[in-house]
Write an enzyme that holds these catalytic residues in place. Sequence first.
Site, PDB file in Angstrom:
ATOM      1  N   HIS A  62       0.790  -1.139  -0.144  1.00  0.00           N
ATOM      2  CA  HIS A  62      -0.006  -0.116   0.093  1.00  0.00           C
ATOM      3  C   HIS A  62       1.033   1.261  -0.041  1.00  0.00           C
ATOM      4  CE1 HIS A  62      -3.625  -2.350   0.656  1.00  0.00           C
ATOM      5  NE2 HIS A  62      -2.651  -3.202   1.149  1.00  0.00           N
TER       6      HIS A  62
ATOM      7  N   HIS B 146      -7.600  -7.214   1.950  1.00  0.00           N
ATOM      8  CA  HIS B 146      -6.753  -5.929   2.774  1.00  0.00           C
ATOM      9  C   HIS B 146      -7.373  -5.939   4.004  1.00  0.00           C
ATOM     10  CE1 HIS B 146      -4.383  -2.761   4.049  1.00  0.00           C
ATOM     11  NE2 HIS B 146      -5.417  -2.007   3.619  1.00  0.00           N
TER      12      HIS B 146
ATOM     13  N   HIS C   3      -2.045   3.288  -5.274  1.00  0.00           N
ATOM     14  CA  HIS C   3      -2.022   1.812  -5.219  1.00  0.00           C
ATOM     15  C   HIS C   3      -3.582   1.299  -5.178  1.00  0.00           C
ATOM     16  CE1 HIS C   3      -2.268   3.162  -0.810  1.00  0.00           C
ATOM     17  NE2 HIS C   3      -2.899   2.060  -0.831  1.00  0.00           N
TER      18      HIS C   3
ATOM     19  N   ASP D  88      -6.248  -1.349  -3.721  1.00  0.00           N
ATOM     20  CA  ASP D  88      -6.535  -2.220  -2.352  1.00  0.00           C
ATOM     21  C   ASP D  88      -7.878  -3.077  -2.511  1.00  0.00           C
ATOM     22  OD1 ASP D  88      -5.695  -0.078  -0.934  1.00  0.00           O
ATOM     23  OD2 ASP D  88      -7.205   0.521   0.241  1.00  0.00           O
TER      24      ASP D  88
ATOM     25  N   HIS E  67     -12.852   1.139   3.977  1.00  0.00           N
ATOM     26  CA  HIS E  67     -12.193  -0.295   4.203  1.00  0.00           C
ATOM     27  C   HIS E  67     -13.512  -1.327   4.667  1.00  0.00           C
ATOM     28  CE1 HIS E  67      -8.755   2.085   3.797  1.00  0.00           C
ATOM     29  NE2 HIS E  67      -8.058   1.197   3.517  1.00  0.00           N
TER      30      HIS E  67
HETATM   31 MN    MN Z   1      -4.350   0.927   0.675  1.00  0.00          MN
END
Ligand code: MN
Length: 262
Positions: free
Chosen positions: A69, A79, A73, A75, A208
């Site tokens: 990361h 992750h 980048h 994800d 996330h």
């Molecule tokens: Mn990341």
Amino acid sequence: MTILQQLANALAQRTVEVVDLTHTLESRIPVIGLPPQYRQTAPFALDEISNFDERGPSWYWNNFSCGEHTGTHFDAPVHWITGKDYPDGATDTISVQKMIAPACVIDTTDRVKENEDYLLTIADIEEWEEKHGRIPAGSWVLMRTGWSSRQYTDAFLNVREDGGHSPGPAMDVPTFLAKERDVVGFGTEPVGTDAGQAYAFAKPFPCHQNMHGSNKFGLSSLTNLDLLPPTGSILITPPLKIKRGSGSPCRVLALVERGLQL
Ligand code: MN
């Protein structure tokens, strides 16, 4: 003419242009810092193997090292703990069909100028959709903020005593985009897809947590988003094919039709 012949002609005539949304990887590219009890990511490093010298007279090459990361980048869903069990959620198992996808660009630059912690809201997205149409399933949603101009300065991570200060999606936005719009992923200009203060939200790290929990992707540290139209561009985003990789530095490219209104 086939579609691909038309595309080849358009590329040759530059009526379709290729825009680079990627920062250059070098040792001074900032990496995220975690609280001290956690293990940290390594910064990008180059180790010259030879440079037309006694180590290799006719060839120049380097070893490089970095965290997955780092810099601009990708994800991958694995992750995050909510996405860890998706069999098609790692850099080597994600469908390549999802690595080329249209982009919707939502410009919040003015709001971020006034507030470094600006959070993109569902109301912002609905306002954008009134002008540009509903976000199509399988699209990227990119939050344009102007943040990329801070790259290579302390103002990029923008860390204060209470952590990083940078814009990102409001708490309910990632679930909305994943479930109500079925996007392929969410992309941003700062170091990560979540806002700098997202650790302190009532539900922390919503991007996330919910995007990866829905098998969706992230892109961060993007640049040149000001060169993209609100709709009509296509992103090319293949991460390196690392065995069970959680992400990777990515050369993110956009195809843009010349003459589309910016
Ligand atoms: Mn990341």
